[in-house]
Design a protein around this motif. Structure first.
Motif, PDB file in Angstrom:
ATOM      1  N   ALA A  77       0.840  -1.309  -0.086  1.00 36.00           N
ATOM      2  CA  ALA A  77      -0.033  -0.004  -0.060  1.00 36.00           C
ATOM      3  C   ALA A  77       0.772   1.090   0.144  1.00 36.00           C
ATOM      4  O   ALA A  77       2.015   1.010   0.432  1.00 36.00           O
ATOM      5  CB  ALA A  77      -0.796  -0.018   1.263  1.00 36.00           C
ATOM      6  N   VAL A  78       0.305   2.378  -0.523  1.00 39.30           N
ATOM      7  CA  VAL A  78       1.016   3.545  -0.517  1.00 39.30           C
ATOM      8  C   VAL A  78       0.232   4.768  -0.084  1.00 39.30           C
ATOM      9  O   VAL A  78      -1.215   4.716  -0.198  1.00 39.30           O
ATOM     10  CB  VAL A  78       1.364   3.725  -1.972  1.00 39.30           C
ATOM     11  N   VAL A  79       0.811   5.547   0.916  1.00 41.41           N
ATOM     12  CA  VAL A  79       0.075   6.829   1.248  1.00 41.41           C
ATOM     13  C   VAL A  79       0.555   7.684   0.212  1.00 41.41           C
ATOM     14  O   VAL A  79       1.557   7.970   0.309  1.00 41.41           O
ATOM     15  CB  VAL A  79       0.378   6.972   2.747  1.00 41.41           C
ATOM     16  N   VAL A  80      -0.483   8.562  -0.503  1.00 44.49           N
ATOM     17  CA  VAL A  80      -0.295   9.585  -1.054  1.00 44.49           C
ATOM     18  C   VAL A  80      -0.723  10.848  -0.413  1.00 44.49           C
ATOM     19  O   VAL A  80      -1.755  11.061  -0.690  1.00 44.49           O
ATOM     20  CB  VAL A  80      -1.101   9.385  -2.588  1.00 44.49           C
ATOM     21  N   ALA A  81       0.316  11.458   0.064  1.00 41.24           N
ATOM     22  CA  ALA A  81       0.461  12.861   0.720  1.00 41.24           C
ATOM     23  C   ALA A  81       0.882  13.853  -0.176  1.00 41.24           C
ATOM     24  O   ALA A  81       1.751  14.787   0.628  1.00 41.24           O
ATOM     25  CB  ALA A  81       0.665  12.608   2.040  1.00 41.24           C
ATOM     26  N   VAL A  82       0.832  14.079  -1.362  1.00 41.17           N
ATOM     27  CA  VAL A  82       1.214  15.161  -2.113  1.00 41.17           C
ATOM     28  C   VAL A  82      -0.007  16.166  -2.562  1.00 41.17           C
ATOM     29  O   VAL A  82      -1.169  15.541  -2.750  1.00 41.17           O
ATOM     30  CB  VAL A  82       2.062  14.600  -3.465  1.00 41.17           C
ATOM     31  N   PRO A  83       0.132  17.440  -2.865  1.00 40.13           N
ATOM     32  CA  PRO A  83      -0.843  18.122  -3.326  1.00 40.13           C
ATOM     33  C   PRO A  83      -1.627  17.389  -4.439  1.00 40.13           C
ATOM     34  O   PRO A  83      -0.890  16.653  -5.264  1.00 40.13           O
ATOM     35  CB  PRO A  83      -0.158  19.327  -3.871  1.00 40.13           C
ATOM     36  N   PRO A  84      -3.030  17.760  -4.794  1.00 40.09           N
ATOM     37  CA  PRO A  84      -3.757  16.830  -5.705  1.00 40.09           C
ATOM     38  C   PRO A  84      -3.097  17.057  -6.917  1.00 40.09           C
ATOM     39  O   PRO A  84      -3.557  16.135  -7.837  1.00 40.09           O
ATOM     40  CB  PRO A  84      -5.077  17.768  -5.406  1.00 40.09           C
ATOM     41  N   ALA A  86      -0.425  16.878  -8.088  1.00 40.97           N
ATOM     42  CA  ALA A  86       0.900  15.985  -8.445  1.00 40.97           C
ATOM     43  C   ALA A  86       0.637  14.468  -8.303  1.00 40.97           C
ATOM     44  O   ALA A  86       1.714  13.722  -7.950  1.00 40.97           O
ATOM     45  CB  ALA A  86       1.965  16.535  -7.240  1.00 40.97           C
ATOM     46  N   ARG A  87      -0.631  14.241  -8.438  1.00 42.30           N
ATOM     47  CA  ARG A  87      -0.815  12.772  -8.106  1.00 42.30           C
ATOM     48  C   ARG A  87      -0.946  11.702  -9.220  1.00 42.30           C
ATOM     49  O   ARG A  87      -0.866  10.577  -9.071  1.00 42.30           O
ATOM     50  CB  ARG A  87      -1.923  12.426  -7.131  1.00 42.30           C
ATOM     51  N   ARG A  88      -1.307  12.135 -10.283  1.00 36.03           N
ATOM     52  CA  ARG A  88      -1.468  11.269 -11.285  1.00 36.03           C
ATOM     53  C   ARG A  88      -0.684  10.139 -11.710  1.00 36.03           C
ATOM     54  O   ARG A  88      -1.109   8.986 -11.626  1.00 36.03           O
ATOM     55  CB  ARG A  88      -1.841  12.043 -12.743  1.00 36.03           C
ATOM     56  N   ARG A  89       0.750  10.504 -11.846  1.00 31.19           N
ATOM     57  CA  ARG A  89       1.728   9.576 -12.104  1.00 31.19           C
ATOM     58  C   ARG A  89       1.933   8.442 -10.979  1.00 31.19           C
ATOM     59  O   ARG A  89       2.022   7.167 -11.101  1.00 31.19           O
ATOM     60  CB  ARG A  89       2.867   9.871 -12.530  1.00 31.19           C
ATOM     61  N   ILE A  90       1.803   9.114  -9.640  1.00 28.36           N
ATOM     62  CA  ILE A  90       1.885   8.022  -8.573  1.00 28.36           C
ATOM     63  C   ILE A  90       0.657   7.279  -8.709  1.00 28.36           C
ATOM     64  O   ILE A  90       0.804   5.873  -8.178  1.00 28.36           O
ATOM     65  CB  ILE A  90       1.699   9.132  -7.261  1.00 28.36           C
ATOM     66  N   VAL A  91      -0.485   7.710  -8.928  1.00 20.39           N
ATOM     67  CA  VAL A  91      -1.553   6.762  -8.771  1.00 20.39           C
ATOM     68  C   VAL A  91      -1.525   5.521  -9.799  1.00 20.39           C
ATOM     69  O   VAL A  91      -1.812   4.321  -9.614  1.00 20.39           O
ATOM     70  CB  VAL A  91      -2.881   7.540  -8.911  1.00 20.39           C
ATOM     71  N   GLU A  92      -0.958   6.097 -10.916  1.00 20.97           N
ATOM     72  CA  GLU A  92      -0.790   5.128 -12.125  1.00 20.97           C
ATOM     73  C   GLU A  92       0.178   4.020 -11.835  1.00 20.97           C
ATOM     74  O   GLU A  92      -0.217   2.939 -11.881  1.00 20.97           O
ATOM     75  CB  GLU A  92      -0.413   5.830 -13.332  1.00 20.97           C
ATOM     76  N   ALA A 108      -9.323  15.976  -5.721  1.00 21.21           N
ATOM     77  CA  ALA A 108      -8.826  16.676  -7.027  1.00 21.21           C
ATOM     78  C   ALA A 108      -8.899  17.936  -6.809  1.00 21.21           C
ATOM     79  O   ALA A 108      -9.401  18.553  -5.794  1.00 21.21           O
ATOM     80  CB  ALA A 108      -9.939  16.126  -8.012  1.00 21.21           C
ATOM     81  N   VAL A 109      -8.485  18.698  -7.783  1.00 22.55           N
ATOM     82  CA  VAL A 109      -8.330  20.128  -8.034  1.00 22.55           C
ATOM     83  C   VAL A 109      -9.659  20.761  -8.025  1.00 22.55           C
ATOM     84  O   VAL A 109     -10.087  21.624  -7.551  1.00 22.55           O
ATOM     85  CB  VAL A 109      -7.325  20.948  -8.989  1.00 22.55           C
TER      86      VAL A 109
END
Ligand code: NAD
Length: 341
Positions: A77-84, A86-92, A108-109
């Motif tokens: 699992a990953v915690v995504v704690a970057v501003p909205p 900046a997430r696309r590539r991380i989620v992918e 989302a923005v």
């Protein structure tokens, strides 16, 4: 699926973004059923973090690039704690590696971005996703939810107040392409709590504006109507005074009685309630989580759900909905009209 016991392997976590994410990393480093494997931040120095020793103190490895962390570490699992924005590539990357995602609010923005992110998540249909709407996991809020399903009956009219101190928000919050304002970025906690208590919202009216010269609205008074017929008024934004420690308040008048949640430091800890025919109120209190532990109960729920093979809640739909309401508040402020959600 059988319930995991204490000897089942822990959920292996990576945390990306060490602003607020550092709090998640600390919680996960001691949370039963979880193991913090790695953390990542592109610019840890800007966060005052000396990456390797800081990570090592939590029993984890440090990375700069979150994508690299996902590629190189063995994670569940990953915690995504970057501003909205900046997430696309991380989620992918997380989806491609089959990881579960604990996603910071806001989802989302804006609405268009929420649609894009939804389409992205749809590519990974089995991916467990939980929004960090941590307030609904506080014991006082959970107990109120239980009472609405029990002796108090459904919520009818709510008055709620959660306003950040005026200088508490990172600057990206005010950028329309990144955080898109304090209502989307922070009042969303209250929007989600109201949806958790009252169900599906259908329309918004709003007044307020930029009172302190902020680039976007910094103080709002909002009326929300719900599909059930319930109504809520709330104040949100970032006009508070630090010394008052972000008091939180929520009064709900219900089919069979009344309840009031209060607290401080952006959390609810005290609940008083009574049915219409009771002589004395019930008073229940829970210690507020320590500094930086506001999401500890939400993370514990996420870990328990992953270990049990059940869906963690709230999922991404709650995130999409909160963005939709925040954008409707903006539209209502601009037009002065009632805006459908
Ligand atoms: N649930 C809550 O109560 C709560 C509280 C505060 C912040 N938040 C949310 O957490 C998120 C982050 O907010 P913040 O205040 O920590 O922001 P921040 O700007 O202080 O920190 C974000 C960090 O992410 C890093 N980063 C960005 N992209 C990266 C990548 N690809 N790999 C590695 N690191 C990367 C940046 O270098 C930065 O240090 C926001 O969505 C915010 O709304 C939630």
């Amino acid at each position: 699926m059988s319930t995991p016991g204490p000897t089942d392997p822990p959920i292996r976590f990576g945390v990306i973004g060490l602003g607020f994410g550092r709090c998640h990393a600390k919680v996960l480093s001691t949370l039963p059923g979880a193991r913090l494997v790695a953390v990542a931040d592109l610019d840890p120095e800007a966060q005052g973090i000396d990456l390797e020793p800081w990570a090592a103190r939590l029993g984890a490895r440090g990375h700069r690039d979150g994508l690299r962390m996902i590629a190189e570490e063995e994670l569940d699992a990953v915690v995504v704690a970057v501003p909205p924005a900046a997430r696309r590539r991380i989620v992918e990357a997380a989806g491609e590696r089959g990881l579960a995602v604990f996603l910071e609010k806001p989802f989302a923005v804006d609405d268009a971005h929420a649609e894009e992110m939804t389409a992205l998540f749809d590519r990974f249909p089995g991916m467990p996703v939980m929004m960090d709407f941590c307030l609904r996991h506080l014991p006082a809020v959970r107990r109120l939810r239980e009472l609405l399903d029990g002796p108090l009956g459904e919520g009818l009219v709510v008055n709620a107040d959660l306003v950040l101190p005026r200088d508490d928000s990172p600057s990206w919050v005010w950028d329309t392409a990144v955080g898109n304002g304090i209502v989307n970025e922070n009042t969303c906690h209250l929007l989600d709590t109201l949806c958790c208590l009252l169900g599906e919202p259908v329309a918004v009216q709003a007044a307020g504006g930029s009172f302190l010269g902020s680039p976007l609205e910094d103080g709002v008074a909002v009326t929300l109507r719900f599909a059930s017929g319930a109504a809520a008024v709330l104040t949100g934004g970032a006009l508070g005074a630090q010394a008052l420690r972000t008091p939180a308040a929520l009064s709900v008048y219900t089919r069979h009685g009344q309840a009031r949640l209060t607290g401080h430091d952006h959390m609810f800890g005290d609940l008083e309630w009574a049915t219409a025919d009771s002589a004395d109120p019930e008073r229940e209190s829970w210690p507020l989580p320590g500094r930086g532990e506001i999401s500890a109960a939400a993370l514990a729920h996420f870990v328990a759900a992953l270990r049990a093979g059940t869906a963690p809640a709230p999922g991404r739909d709650a995130g999409v909905l909160a963005v939709r309401i925040a954008m409707a508040v903006r539209a209502a402020l601009t037009s002065g009209a009632t805006v459908k959600i």
